[in-house]
Motif scaffolding. Sequence first.
Motif, PDB file in Angstrom:
ATOM      1  N   ILE A  63       9.088  -9.957  11.706  1.00  0.00           N
ATOM      2  CA  ILE A  63       7.734  -9.684  12.162  1.00  0.00           C
ATOM      3  C   ILE A  63       7.115  -8.558  11.332  1.00  0.00           C
ATOM      4  O   ILE A  63       7.643  -7.439  11.296  1.00  0.00           O
ATOM      5  CB  ILE A  63       7.713  -9.270  13.657  1.00  0.00           C
ATOM      6  N   ILE A  64       6.007  -8.859  10.646  1.00  0.00           N
ATOM      7  CA  ILE A  64       5.205  -7.784  10.041  1.00  0.00           C
ATOM      8  C   ILE A  64       4.461  -7.100  11.177  1.00  0.00           C
ATOM      9  O   ILE A  64       3.782  -7.759  11.973  1.00  0.00           O
ATOM     10  CB  ILE A  64       4.230  -8.347   9.002  1.00  0.00           C
ATOM     11  N   VAL A  65       4.581  -5.781  11.281  1.00  0.00           N
ATOM     12  CA  VAL A  65       4.069  -5.095  12.465  1.00  0.00           C
ATOM     13  C   VAL A  65       2.790  -4.297  12.216  1.00  0.00           C
ATOM     14  O   VAL A  65       2.154  -3.855  13.178  1.00  0.00           O
ATOM     15  CB  VAL A  65       5.139  -4.166  13.073  1.00  0.00           C
ATOM     16  N   LYS A  66       2.401  -4.073  10.971  1.00  0.00           N
ATOM     17  CA  LYS A  66       1.129  -3.399  10.715  1.00  0.00           C
ATOM     18  C   LYS A  66       0.729  -3.623   9.270  1.00  0.00           C
ATOM     19  O   LYS A  66       1.551  -4.014   8.426  1.00  0.00           O
ATOM     20  CB  LYS A  66       1.199  -1.913  11.058  1.00  0.00           C
ATOM     21  N   ALA A  67      -0.533  -3.349   8.975  1.00  0.00           N
ATOM     22  CA  ALA A  67      -1.055  -3.590   7.630  1.00  0.00           C
ATOM     23  C   ALA A  67      -0.913  -2.371   6.724  1.00  0.00           C
ATOM     24  O   ALA A  67      -0.766  -2.517   5.512  1.00  0.00           O
ATOM     25  CB  ALA A  67      -2.520  -4.018   7.703  1.00  0.00           C
ATOM     26  N   VAL A  68      -0.997  -1.159   7.281  1.00  0.00           N
ATOM     27  CA  VAL A  68      -0.890   0.053   6.469  1.00  0.00           C
ATOM     28  C   VAL A  68       0.524   0.139   5.902  1.00  0.00           C
ATOM     29  O   VAL A  68       1.503   0.221   6.649  1.00  0.00           O
ATOM     30  CB  VAL A  68      -1.224   1.307   7.305  1.00  0.00           C
ATOM     31  N   VAL A  69       0.628   0.119   4.576  1.00  0.00           N
ATOM     32  CA  VAL A  69       1.944   0.006   3.939  1.00  0.00           C
ATOM     33  C   VAL A  69       2.675   1.333   3.842  1.00  0.00           C
ATOM     34  O   VAL A  69       3.879   1.360   3.540  1.00  0.00           O
ATOM     35  CB  VAL A  69       1.825  -0.604   2.526  1.00  0.00           C
ATOM     36  N   ASN A  70       2.004   2.449   4.070  1.00  0.00           N
ATOM     37  CA  ASN A  70       2.633   3.757   3.878  1.00  0.00           C
ATOM     38  C   ASN A  70       3.817   3.992   4.795  1.00  0.00           C
ATOM     39  O   ASN A  70       4.651   4.844   4.524  1.00  0.00           O
ATOM     40  CB  ASN A  70       1.603   4.872   4.081  1.00  0.00           C
ATOM     41  N   GLU A  71       3.907   3.252   5.895  1.00  0.00           N
ATOM     42  CA  GLU A  71       5.013   3.423   6.832  1.00  0.00           C
ATOM     43  C   GLU A  71       6.114   2.383   6.628  1.00  0.00           C
ATOM     44  O   GLU A  71       6.962   2.195   7.502  1.00  0.00           O
ATOM     45  CB  GLU A  71       4.493   3.380   8.268  1.00  0.00           C
ATOM     46  N   ASN A  72       6.141   1.744   5.472  1.00  0.00           N
ATOM     47  CA  ASN A  72       7.198   0.762   5.242  1.00  0.00           C
ATOM     48  C   ASN A  72       8.506   1.464   4.878  1.00  0.00           C
ATOM     49  O   ASN A  72       8.589   2.692   4.857  1.00  0.00           O
ATOM     50  CB  ASN A  72       6.781  -0.266   4.188  1.00  0.00           C
ATOM     51  N   ALA A  73       9.528   0.672   4.574  1.00  0.00           N
ATOM     52  CA  ALA A  73      10.843   1.209   4.211  1.00  0.00           C
ATOM     53  C   ALA A  73      11.307   0.547   2.921  1.00  0.00           C
ATOM     54  O   ALA A  73      10.657  -0.363   2.393  1.00  0.00           O
ATOM     55  CB  ALA A  73      11.839   0.972   5.341  1.00  0.00           C
ATOM     56  N   SER A  74      12.447   0.985   2.417  1.00  0.00           N
ATOM     57  CA  SER A  74      12.903   0.538   1.099  1.00  0.00           C
ATOM     58  C   SER A  74      12.995  -0.980   0.952  1.00  0.00           C
ATOM     59  O   SER A  74      12.690  -1.493  -0.139  1.00  0.00           O
ATOM     60  CB  SER A  74      14.247   1.191   0.760  1.00  0.00           C
ATOM     61  N   PRO A  75      13.389  -1.764   1.970  1.00  0.00           N
ATOM     62  CA  PRO A  75      13.427  -3.217   1.755  1.00  0.00           C
ATOM     63  C   PRO A  75      12.068  -3.824   1.432  1.00  0.00           C
ATOM     64  O   PRO A  75      12.003  -4.947   0.911  1.00  0.00           O
ATOM     65  CB  PRO A  75      13.960  -3.755   3.096  1.00  0.00           C
ATOM     66  N   GLN A  76      10.992  -3.110   1.724  1.00  0.00           N
ATOM     67  CA  GLN A  76       9.650  -3.638   1.452  1.00  0.00           C
ATOM     68  C   GLN A  76       9.035  -3.110   0.155  1.00  0.00           C
ATOM     69  O   GLN A  76       7.875  -3.417  -0.151  1.00  0.00           O
ATOM     70  CB  GLN A  76       8.712  -3.322   2.621  1.00  0.00           C
ATOM     71  N   ASN A  77       9.780  -2.312  -0.621  1.00  0.00           N
ATOM     72  CA  ASN A  77       9.270  -1.789  -1.891  1.00  0.00           C
ATOM     73  C   ASN A  77       9.983  -2.474  -3.053  1.00  0.00           C
ATOM     74  O   ASN A  77      11.212  -2.542  -3.074  1.00  0.00           O
ATOM     75  CB  ASN A  77       9.486  -0.274  -1.970  1.00  0.00           C
ATOM     76  N   HIS A  78       9.197  -2.938  -4.029  1.00  0.00           N
ATOM     77  CA  HIS A  78       9.763  -3.724  -5.126  1.00  0.00           C
ATOM     78  C   HIS A  78       9.202  -3.241  -6.465  1.00  0.00           C
ATOM     79  O   HIS A  78       7.983  -3.171  -6.638  1.00  0.00           O
ATOM     80  CB  HIS A  78       9.444  -5.207  -4.929  1.00  0.00           C
ATOM     81  N   SER A  79      10.093  -2.917  -7.392  1.00  0.00           N
ATOM     82  CA  SER A  79       9.667  -2.506  -8.728  1.00  0.00           C
ATOM     83  C   SER A  79       9.128  -3.721  -9.482  1.00  0.00           C
ATOM     84  O   SER A  79       9.804  -4.748  -9.577  1.00  0.00           O
ATOM     85  CB  SER A  79      10.839  -1.898  -9.504  1.00  0.00           C
ATOM     86  N   VAL A  80       7.909  -3.588 -10.036  1.00  0.00           N
ATOM     87  CA  VAL A  80       7.262  -4.716 -10.728  1.00  0.00           C
ATOM     88  C   VAL A  80       6.667  -4.264 -12.063  1.00  0.00           C
ATOM     89  O   VAL A  80       5.702  -4.846 -12.541  1.00  0.00           O
ATOM     90  CB  VAL A  80       6.171  -5.366  -9.845  1.00  0.00           C
ATOM     91  N   ARG A  81       7.254  -3.216 -12.648  1.00  0.00           N
ATOM     92  CA  ARG A  81       6.709  -2.671 -13.899  1.00  0.00           C
ATOM     93  C   ARG A  81       6.530  -3.740 -14.964  1.00  0.00           C
ATOM     94  O   ARG A  81       5.514  -3.757 -15.676  1.00  0.00           O
ATOM     95  CB  ARG A  81       7.646  -1.559 -14.408  1.00  0.00           C
ATOM     96  N   ALA A  82       7.474  -4.666 -15.094  1.00  0.00           N
ATOM     97  CA  ALA A  82       7.423  -5.672 -16.151  1.00  0.00           C
ATOM     98  C   ALA A  82       6.351  -6.731 -15.904  1.00  0.00           C
ATOM     99  O   ALA A  82       6.002  -7.474 -16.827  1.00  0.00           O
ATOM    100  CB  ALA A  82       8.791  -6.343 -16.295  1.00  0.00           C
ATOM    101  N   GLU A  83       5.808  -6.794 -14.677  1.00  0.00           N
ATOM    102  CA  GLU A  83       4.848  -7.845 -14.346  1.00  0.00           C
ATOM    103  C   GLU A  83       3.391  -7.427 -14.583  1.00  0.00           C
ATOM    104  O   GLU A  83       2.502  -8.283 -14.545  1.00  0.00           O
ATOM    105  CB  GLU A  83       5.009  -8.246 -12.870  1.00  0.00           C
ATOM    106  N   VAL A  84       3.129  -6.161 -14.818  1.00  0.00           N
ATOM    107  CA  VAL A  84       1.751  -5.672 -14.881  1.00  0.00           C
ATOM    108  C   VAL A  84       1.049  -6.213 -16.127  1.00  0.00           C
ATOM    109  O   VAL A  84       1.556  -6.090 -17.243  1.00  0.00           O
ATOM    110  CB  VAL A  84       1.707  -4.137 -14.876  1.00  0.00           C
ATOM    111  N   HIS A  85      -0.128  -6.782 -15.939  1.00  0.00           N
ATOM    112  CA  HIS A  85      -0.901  -7.334 -17.050  1.00  0.00           C
ATOM    113  C   HIS A  85      -1.339  -6.210 -17.992  1.00  0.00           C
ATOM    114  O   HIS A  85      -1.735  -5.130 -17.529  1.00  0.00           O
ATOM    115  CB  HIS A  85      -2.126  -8.084 -16.524  1.00  0.00           C
ATOM    116  N   PRO A  86      -1.298  -6.433 -19.309  1.00  0.00           N
ATOM    117  CA  PRO A  86      -1.695  -5.384 -20.263  1.00  0.00           C
ATOM    118  C   PRO A  86      -3.112  -4.855 -20.040  1.00  0.00           C
ATOM    119  O   PRO A  86      -3.381  -3.667 -20.282  1.00  0.00           O
ATOM    120  CB  PRO A  86      -1.572  -6.080 -21.619  1.00  0.00           C
TER     121      PRO A  86
END
Length: 371
Positions: A268-291
């Motif tokens: 269950i996603i419990v809220k929209a504000v992401v600042n209160e998430n935890a490590s399972p919800q954070n994902h490194s995506v440096r290689a995906e960023v468009h130039p």
Amino acid sequence: MTEVAPPHAGWRRPAGLSSLPGLGKLHRLPDARDILRRRQFEPLRAAFHDRLWREAAAAVGATHSHHSQGLHRIARGRLVTFTRGSDLMLDNAITLTLVTDKQECYRVFAARGLPVPPHRAFDKSDLTSAETFLRESAGPVVVKPNLGTGGGRGVTTGITTRAALRKAIRRAARFGPDLLIEAQIPGASFRLYYLDGRLIDAVRRDPPELTGDGRRSIRQLVAAENHNRLTSTPPTALSPLVVDADMRNWLTRSGLGPSSVPSAGARIIVKAVVNENASPQNHSVRAEVHPDIVDRLGRLVTDMGVRAAGVDLIAPDIARPLDAGDIFVSEINANPGLHHHVLVADPANAVPVARLALDHIFETRTGVMLL
């Protein structure tokens, strides 16, 4: 919830998490329970940053020691820099103040041709302006303080009714009379971390999520999650998950409430504000960023004079250029929290942002004292 490998081997939970001095006076303040919960995490945050900077200092051949006022003293040869939490000695106090003016930042973004969410600044007493914006919006809106806050404080999402709007205004106005109302943009939340215009890392920050067990209510699952955050070694988050208007609005749209009991295994996603998430919800995506995103936001932070910058984007994905039509620049932060890049779902592949920051400081000989 999925177990995560330790981002810091050998991390130990600090003592004193359950007994903090001076908390008795907080019952006279608004949202006293939420304040108490956040205060409980202060020793955890201190221990996390202590470990972070000690390891980063060792990695760049520097020494680490504690200084007064909660500062970390990091020295390499005759060069000394100080940190506090995620704060670096790069941006001055005026810059730090200016970037907390969300309406002014939106003006700067728009003047450079960068896409921003539809929005309107208003005073807390100007209910007509806010209600008109809500009525003319095609979907839910967000209300937030315009000045001086971060970390999702005072923010309410998922507003669709006049009654919910007024509650959100009262909540945001606790931080000041200048408020912002804006369209709630669909998409994922991305944080891009820049040092002097160079992209260091990017993370996708998903909303907080809980897993049901068929017995406990969402409110009870939140309490269990907060206990886990306080006791896990290593930590999974540095702040509590709070049952507030944002959570209630989100759950209501899903036909749920804090007393609802999710079935066993239901995520269950419990809220929209992401600042209160935890490590399972954070994902490194440096290689995906468009130039195009890398380049244009790098020039933005350089031209604004923000040296350690966290730029927030809302987008379906980050592999397309900024002018794709569904990507929006939502905020810029000076001295952004480094924990978003450390407490991630795959810590083995996390970008070592603290080490790279110290490398940058010592190599450029900026943000240092020469002793």
